[in-house]
Design a protein around this motif. Sequence first.
Motif, PDB file in Angstrom:
ATOM      1  N   ARG A   1       0.845  -1.208   0.000  1.00 45.19           N
ATOM      2  CA  ARG A   1       0.000   0.000   0.000  1.00 45.19           C
ATOM      3  C   ARG A   1       0.880   1.257   0.000  1.00 45.19           C
ATOM      4  O   ARG A   1       0.574   2.222  -0.694  1.00 45.19           O
ATOM      5  N   ALA A   2       1.967   1.224   0.754  1.00 44.92           N
ATOM      6  CA  ALA A   2       2.886   2.376   0.766  1.00 44.92           C
ATOM      7  C   ALA A   2       3.439   2.579  -0.650  1.00 44.92           C
ATOM      8  O   ALA A   2       3.502   3.721  -1.141  1.00 44.92           O
ATOM      9  N   ASP A   3       3.820   1.489  -1.322  1.00 43.55           N
ATOM     10  CA  ASP A   3       4.339   1.596  -2.698  1.00 43.55           C
ATOM     11  C   ASP A   3       3.269   2.171  -3.625  1.00 43.55           C
ATOM     12  O   ASP A   3       3.547   3.034  -4.463  1.00 43.55           O
ATOM     13  N   TYR A   4       2.027   1.669  -3.457  1.00 44.34           N
ATOM     14  CA  TYR A   4       0.920   2.148  -4.296  1.00 44.34           C
ATOM     15  C   TYR A   4       0.706   3.649  -4.097  1.00 44.34           C
ATOM     16  O   TYR A   4       0.593   4.408  -5.074  1.00 44.34           O
ATOM     17  N   LEU A   5       0.685   4.084  -2.818  1.00 46.77           N
ATOM     18  CA  LEU A   5       0.427   5.507  -2.541  1.00 46.77           C
ATOM     19  C   LEU A   5       1.562   6.387  -3.064  1.00 46.77           C
ATOM     20  O   LEU A   5       1.337   7.473  -3.598  1.00 46.77           O
ATOM     21  N   MET A   6       2.807   5.886  -2.941  1.00 46.38           N
ATOM     22  CA  MET A   6       3.942   6.676  -3.451  1.00 46.38           C
ATOM     23  C   MET A   6       3.832   6.839  -4.964  1.00 46.38           C
ATOM     24  O   MET A   6       4.079   7.918  -5.504  1.00 46.38           O
ATOM     25  N   GLU A   7       3.434   5.755  -5.620  1.00 44.36           N
ATOM     26  CA  GLU A   7       3.272   5.810  -7.076  1.00 44.36           C
ATOM     27  C   GLU A   7       2.144   6.782  -7.434  1.00 44.36           C
ATOM     28  O   GLU A   7       2.290   7.639  -8.310  1.00 44.36           O
TER      29      GLU A   7
END
Length: 243
Positions: free
Chosen positions: A142-148
């Motif tokens: 989720r952190a990766d998704y939000l950063m993207e």
Amino acid sequence: MSQITHFEIWNLNIGIYLLMLEIKQLCKSFQSGLGERRVILDNLDLTVESSERLAIVGPSGSGKSTLLNLIGALDKPDSGDILLENQSVLKQFDKELASYRNREIGFVFQFHHLLSQLTVKENILLPILAREQRVDAQLLQRADYLMERLGIENLHKQRPSQLSGGECQRTAVARALINSPKILLADEPTGALDEASSEQLTELLLQLNKEEEVSLIVVTHSMKLASRMDKIYRLTNGKLQQQ
Ligand SMILES: Nc1ncnc2c1ncn2[C@@H]1O[C@H](COP(=O)(O)OP(=O)(O)OP(=O)(O)O)[C@@H](O)[C@H]1O
Ligand SMILES: [Mg+2]
């Protein structure tokens, strides 16, 4: 015998879930420097629907940040109640209040309040690390998704001092959304940004409000930002008036 139809049950559900936040007769006063009490919020009422976007505007010192702090349970009112999905926030014990702050509410401030010794990704994961020993794979994803989604994926190893103001604020938005809160409270989120970064952050907040189905309450002095919301309320003399 009356029969409840599927339509009525559906309506009932909609009725329950539409109302996200209900503020009733909220009062808050502070002791002034001269020793007398100054009323800041005076029997204030407000309702916010699920996924609704609203702006709160008003003169400096009118109590906008005070109101957000009360909704976010960072401070307690003198009287009145705050209900989140029909549950009184104020009647919860301290432990549950910490969980309410952590899970149900996301905060974005004018100045990002990122921790300077942590990387972008660590800052985003901080609300999880505050309550758990380790971060599971799903939350890392989720952190990766939000950063993207916020256009900061290439900055994940940078520290706040290596970022622009806009990048810091986008990191702060990712941190505020990591726990999938029900309400995102933003206090002057674009107040310290230039025109282009303000525009970009506004667009992202609006898109994420829809995608994440999170109610958005934005305090701002910018009518440009306020006019992008569903409703604008002006806070004066301790009360909100819809514009
Ligand atoms: N902890 C406190 N103790 C005493 N007075 C306070 C406290 N917090 C806020 N106030 C006072 O309450 C009033 C409202 O403050 P608040 O920060 O909510 O205003 P605001 O509308 O957010 O203003 P601005 O637009 O400048 O951010 C101000 O007069 C402030 O001095
Ligand atoms: Mg303020």
